[in-house]
Design a protein around this motif. Structure first.
Motif, PDB file in Angstrom:
ATOM      1  N   LEU A 183      92.095  53.529 -61.942  1.00 29.13           N
ATOM      2  CA  LEU A 183      92.791  54.661 -62.552  1.00 29.13           C
ATOM      3  C   LEU A 183      92.386  55.997 -61.942  1.00 29.13           C
ATOM      4  N   GLU A 184      91.116  56.148 -61.603  1.00 31.46           N
ATOM      5  CA  GLU A 184      90.612  57.440 -61.160  1.00 31.46           C
ATOM      6  C   GLU A 184      90.681  57.646 -59.647  1.00 31.46           C
ATOM      7  N   GLN A 185      90.830  56.550 -58.880  1.00 28.08           N
ATOM      8  CA  GLN A 185      90.871  56.702 -57.427  1.00 28.08           C
ATOM      9  C   GLN A 185      92.081  56.037 -56.779  1.00 28.08           C
ATOM     10  N   VAL A 186      92.399  54.798 -57.167  1.00 28.25           N
ATOM     11  CA  VAL A 186      93.531  54.115 -56.530  1.00 28.25           C
ATOM     12  C   VAL A 186      94.839  54.807 -56.886  1.00 28.25           C
ATOM     13  N   VAL A 187      95.082  55.060 -58.164  1.00 30.38           N
ATOM     14  CA  VAL A 187      96.352  55.666 -58.575  1.00 30.38           C
ATOM     15  C   VAL A 187      96.554  57.045 -57.934  1.00 30.38           C
ATOM     16  N   PRO A 188      95.557  57.940 -57.953  1.00 32.58           N
ATOM     17  CA  PRO A 188      95.757  59.227 -57.261  1.00 32.58           C
ATOM     18  C   PRO A 188      96.088  59.072 -55.780  1.00 32.58           C
ATOM     19  N   ARG A 189      95.538  58.057 -55.137  1.00 28.76           N
ATOM     20  CA  ARG A 189      95.845  57.824 -53.728  1.00 28.76           C
ATOM     21  C   ARG A 189      97.307  57.374 -53.568  1.00 28.76           C
ATOM     22  N   LEU A 190      97.814  56.620 -54.521  1.00 30.76           N
ATOM     23  CA  LEU A 190      99.212  56.204 -54.471  1.00 30.76           C
ATOM     24  C   LEU A 190     100.133  57.399 -54.703  1.00 30.76           C
ATOM     25  N   VAL A 191      99.698  58.325 -55.551  1.00 31.76           N
ATOM     26  CA  VAL A 191     100.455  59.571 -55.747  1.00 31.76           C
ATOM     27  C   VAL A 191     100.509  60.350 -54.435  1.00 31.76           C
ATOM     28  N   GLU A 192      99.365  60.480 -53.763  1.00 32.79           N
ATOM     29  CA  GLU A 192      99.296  61.195 -52.480  1.00 32.79           C
ATOM     30  C   GLU A 192     100.189  60.540 -51.435  1.00 32.79           C
ATOM     31  N   ALA A 193     100.302  59.197 -51.494  1.00 30.31           N
ATOM     32  CA  ALA A 193     101.132  58.470 -50.522  1.00 30.31           C
ATOM     33  C   ALA A 193     102.615  58.576 -50.841  1.00 30.31           C
ATOM     34  N   GLY A 194     102.948  59.173 -51.989  1.00 26.72           N
ATOM     35  CA  GLY A 194     104.345  59.371 -52.337  1.00 26.72           C
ATOM     36  C   GLY A 194     105.028  58.177 -52.952  1.00 26.72           C
ATOM     37  N   VAL A 195     104.244  57.206 -53.482  1.00 27.10           N
ATOM     38  CA  VAL A 195     104.865  56.018 -54.059  1.00 27.10           C
ATOM     39  C   VAL A 195     104.693  55.952 -55.571  1.00 27.10           C
ATOM     40  N   PHE A 196     104.082  56.984 -56.162  1.00 25.21           N
ATOM     41  CA  PHE A 196     103.920  56.975 -57.615  1.00 25.21           C
ATOM     42  C   PHE A 196     104.013  58.395 -58.147  1.00 25.21           C
ATOM     43  N   ARG A 197     104.438  58.501 -59.397  1.00 20.77           N
ATOM     44  CA  ARG A 197     104.681  59.808 -60.017  1.00 20.77           C
ATOM     45  C   ARG A 197     103.401  60.620 -60.183  1.00 20.77           C
ATOM     46  N   GLU A 198     103.541  61.925 -60.076  1.00 18.75           N
ATOM     47  CA  GLU A 198     102.427  62.832 -60.339  1.00 18.75           C
ATOM     48  C   GLU A 198     102.333  63.168 -61.815  1.00 18.75           C
ATOM     49  N   ARG A 199     103.490  63.112 -62.500  1.00 16.90           N
ATOM     50  CA  ARG A 199     103.522  63.388 -63.934  1.00 16.90           C
ATOM     51  C   ARG A 199     104.747  62.683 -64.528  1.00 16.90           C
ATOM     52  N   TYR A 200     104.731  62.521 -65.836  1.00 13.10           N
ATOM     53  CA  TYR A 200     105.884  61.934 -66.515  1.00 13.10           C
ATOM     54  C   TYR A 200     107.064  62.895 -66.493  1.00 13.10           C
ATOM     55  N   ARG A 201     108.264  62.339 -66.305  1.00 12.63           N
ATOM     56  CA  ARG A 201     109.490  63.138 -66.395  1.00 12.63           C
ATOM     57  C   ARG A 201     110.198  62.907 -67.726  1.00 12.63           C
ATOM     58  N   GLY A 202     109.934  61.772 -68.359  1.00 13.43           N
ATOM     59  CA  GLY A 202     110.553  61.454 -69.639  1.00 13.43           C
ATOM     60  C   GLY A 202     109.500  61.065 -70.653  1.00 13.43           C
ATOM     61  N   SER A 203     109.963  60.738 -71.846  1.00 16.63           N
ATOM     62  CA  SER A 203     109.028  60.397 -72.917  1.00 16.63           C
ATOM     63  C   SER A 203     109.210  58.978 -73.433  1.00 16.63           C
ATOM     64  N   THR A 204     110.219  58.239 -72.924  1.00 13.08           N
ATOM     65  CA  THR A 204     110.435  56.864 -73.373  1.00 13.08           C
ATOM     66  C   THR A 204     110.168  55.895 -72.222  1.00 13.08           C
ATOM     67  N   PHE A 205     109.939  54.639 -72.600  1.00  6.90           N
ATOM     68  CA  PHE A 205     109.676  53.619 -71.592  1.00  6.90           C
ATOM     69  C   PHE A 205     110.874  53.463 -70.660  1.00  6.90           C
ATOM     70  N   ALA A 206     112.065  53.432 -71.227  1.00  7.19           N
ATOM     71  CA  ALA A 206     113.273  53.273 -70.402  1.00  7.19           C
ATOM     72  C   ALA A 206     113.416  54.419 -69.401  1.00  7.19           C
ATOM     73  N   GLU A 207     113.030  55.617 -69.797  1.00  7.55           N
ATOM     74  CA  GLU A 207     113.108  56.764 -68.880  1.00  7.55           C
ATOM     75  C   GLU A 207     112.124  56.594 -67.728  1.00  7.55           C
ATOM     76  N   HIS A 208     110.956  56.042 -67.999  1.00  3.52           N
ATOM     77  CA  HIS A 208     109.990  55.810 -66.906  1.00  3.52           C
ATOM     78  C   HIS A 208     110.570  54.863 -65.859  1.00  3.52           C
ATOM     79  N   LEU A 209     111.316  53.876 -66.316  1.00  2.00           N
ATOM     80  CA  LEU A 209     111.889  52.913 -65.381  1.00  2.00           C
ATOM     81  C   LEU A 209     113.025  53.483 -64.562  1.00  2.00           C
ATOM     82  N   GLU A 210     113.546  54.611 -64.974  1.00  7.20           N
ATOM     83  CA  GLU A 210     114.614  55.263 -64.210  1.00  7.20           C
ATOM     84  C   GLU A 210     114.069  56.012 -63.000  1.00  7.20           C
ATOM     85  N   ASP A 211     112.750  56.279 -62.976  1.00  2.00           N
ATOM     86  CA  ASP A 211     112.145  56.914 -61.795  1.00  2.00           C
ATOM     87  C   ASP A 211     112.241  55.940 -60.640  1.00  2.00           C
ATOM     88  N   ARG A 212     112.856  56.338 -59.574  1.00  2.00           N
ATOM     89  CA  ARG A 212     113.033  55.457 -58.410  1.00  2.00           C
ATOM     90  C   ARG A 212     112.092  55.879 -57.302  1.00  2.00           C
TER      91      ARG A 212
END
Length: 435
Positions: free
Chosen positions: A406-435
């Motif tokens: 959580l503290e090192q791998v995930v931030p590295r994935l954010v830096e690589a551009g393959v994971f969100r930096e912050r939530y855009r929605g508040s529901t589970f279905a909205e999270h799945l809409e992030d492509r």
């Protein structure tokens, strides 16, 4: 701006780092696993990393031979637990596990919609047919895989129709005119099928503007077809990249046959992580966790899965493809049996090596034993190859593996551009809409 596909990441709430001998560590907090605080802590940490969801797998039986040397399958009810987690989190998805073989669909529809309301639209359903536990529900034997999945398909459609039977729009709450609901919109489903008879409607309205995503666990032929027909996410064992690529391509073909877009069925394999500052330390952590493996039980499991008796196998003779008996007609888990056969067909392994492979020591999930760099490299490699749409993390060995993820791998994935930096929605279905 990265053009890489965005991954979806879940965190297992099953304390996998307590498996094997890991629970005996002084810092394991094994005493806390039947407290909601244990799961709440993991969920809060996962939410701080902006993961899509936390996930609680479940079974409906208790093998005493496993319980003797570890917590095994003893656990809180997943839906009740996630209702407690819902009150202590605000954005992360909450995926519970409910079997379609043992429970009535009306109860399941109501429980899941209740979790959805309590969490403000963050519930998800991991649909399982179960492999064991029939004796706890009045069944003489487990139904065949084909029957279980046929029931699951009917069961799932009944639940979906029950959720639709009392639409949110039917709630008027018109104080001035004394109209609470428009009953013309609330309709029975009058289902009379092969396995189920349910009249409806559900006695709980649907939560507004947020559907409940569906997850399907399994990779057998029947399971794949069921997943391709209804699932948003597929949680399946893929011990290597080739297995993931084959499954990802097959799910895409099947989704199209069911009139769905391949992008709507996302493959999220389990990822078992034994992480440490060095590869040597990670290997030591892995070996410490599994050094007292119950050899007799593992050998019995191998014999049950593929019919190969290794109880008197010479330590200096590899196990290879020519040693395999013909496939069994009806194994308990066709997916796991096929993956174990596949391993032995592809690699000649000494017994000591075979007993430490994920196809034997766990549910045949993808496994990384190494550093943060190793984990990031493998995740990006699989993602860039198109083998996965994300994964469900299952840290092992120690709580330190979870922290490093959580503290090192995930931030590295954010830096690589393959994971969100912050939530855009508040529901589970909205999270799945992030492509």
């Amino acid at each position: 701006m990265s053009t890489r596909k965005q991954l979806h990441i879940g965190m297992s709430l099953a304390p996998t780092w307590l498996s094997g001998d890991a629970w005996r560590r002084a810092d394991s907090n094994i005493e806390g696993i039947f407290s909601a605080d244990f799961a709440v802590d993991i969920a809060r940490r996962s939410e701080a990393a902006h993961l899509d969801f936390v996930f609680r797998p479940d079974v409906s039986y208790l093998p005493l031979e496993v319980l003797a040397t570890g917590s095994g399958f003893a656990s809180l009810d997943p839906t009740v637990l996630l209702a407690a987690v819902a009150r202590e989190t605000s954005r992360i998805g909450l995926v519970t596990t409910v079997s379609t073989t043992f429970f009535p669909p009306y109860v399941v529809a109501r429980q899941l919609q209740s979790l959805h309301w309590i969490s403000n639209g963050r519930a998800g359903w991991n649909i399982v047919t179960a492999l064991q536990g029939h004796e706890n529900f009045g069944l003489q034997a487990m139904p065949s895989a084909e029957e279980r999945y046929a029931r699951a398909a009917e069961f799932t459609q009944v639940v979906l129709r029950l959720w639709d039977s009392f639409p949110h729009e039917a709630l008027l709450i018109d104080r001035q005119n004394g109209r609470y609901a428009d009953v013309a919109q609330v309709r029975p489903i009058d289902h009379d099928g092969t396995y189920l008879r349910v009249r409806g409607p559900l006695n709980l309205p649907a939560f507004a503007n947020a559907r409940i995503p569906l997850i399907q666990a399994g990779a057998s032929d029947t399971g794949r077809d069921f997943a391709a027909s209804v699932a948003d996410l597929v949680f399946a064992p893929t011990p290597d990249k080739a297995a993931a690529l084959e499954l990802r391509r097959d799910l895409s073909r099947r989704a199209e046959r069911h009139g769905r877009s391949p992008q709507d069925v996302r493959l999220l394999p389990g990822l078992s992580l034994y992480l440490a500052p060095s590869r040597k330390a990670a290997h030591e952590l892995f070996m410490q966790t599994h050094e007292h493996v119950d050899k007799a039980r593992k050998l019995a499991s191998i014999k049950q899965m593929i019919g190969l008796d290794l109880s008197d196998w010479p330590v200096d003779r590899p196990v290879g493809a020519t040693d395999l008996p013909p496939p069994a007609d009806n194994p308990a888990s066709r997916t796991h049996s096929n993956l174990l056969r596949r391993l032995i067909e592809r690699e000649s392994l000494y017994l000591e090596q075979l007993l430490l492979r994920p196809e034997v020591i766990s549910a045949a999930h993808w496994q990384v034993v190494g550093t943060v760099d190793d984990a990031v490299e493998q995740i990006l490699d699989w993602a860039d190859a198109g083998a996965i749409d994300g994964f469900i993390a299952a840290p092992g060995g120690s709580f330190g593996s979870l922290q490093l993820f959580l503290e090192q791998v995930v931030p590295r994935l954010v830096e690589a551009g393959v994971f969100r930096e912050r939530y855009r929605g508040s529901t589970f279905a909205e999270h799945l809409e992030d492509r």
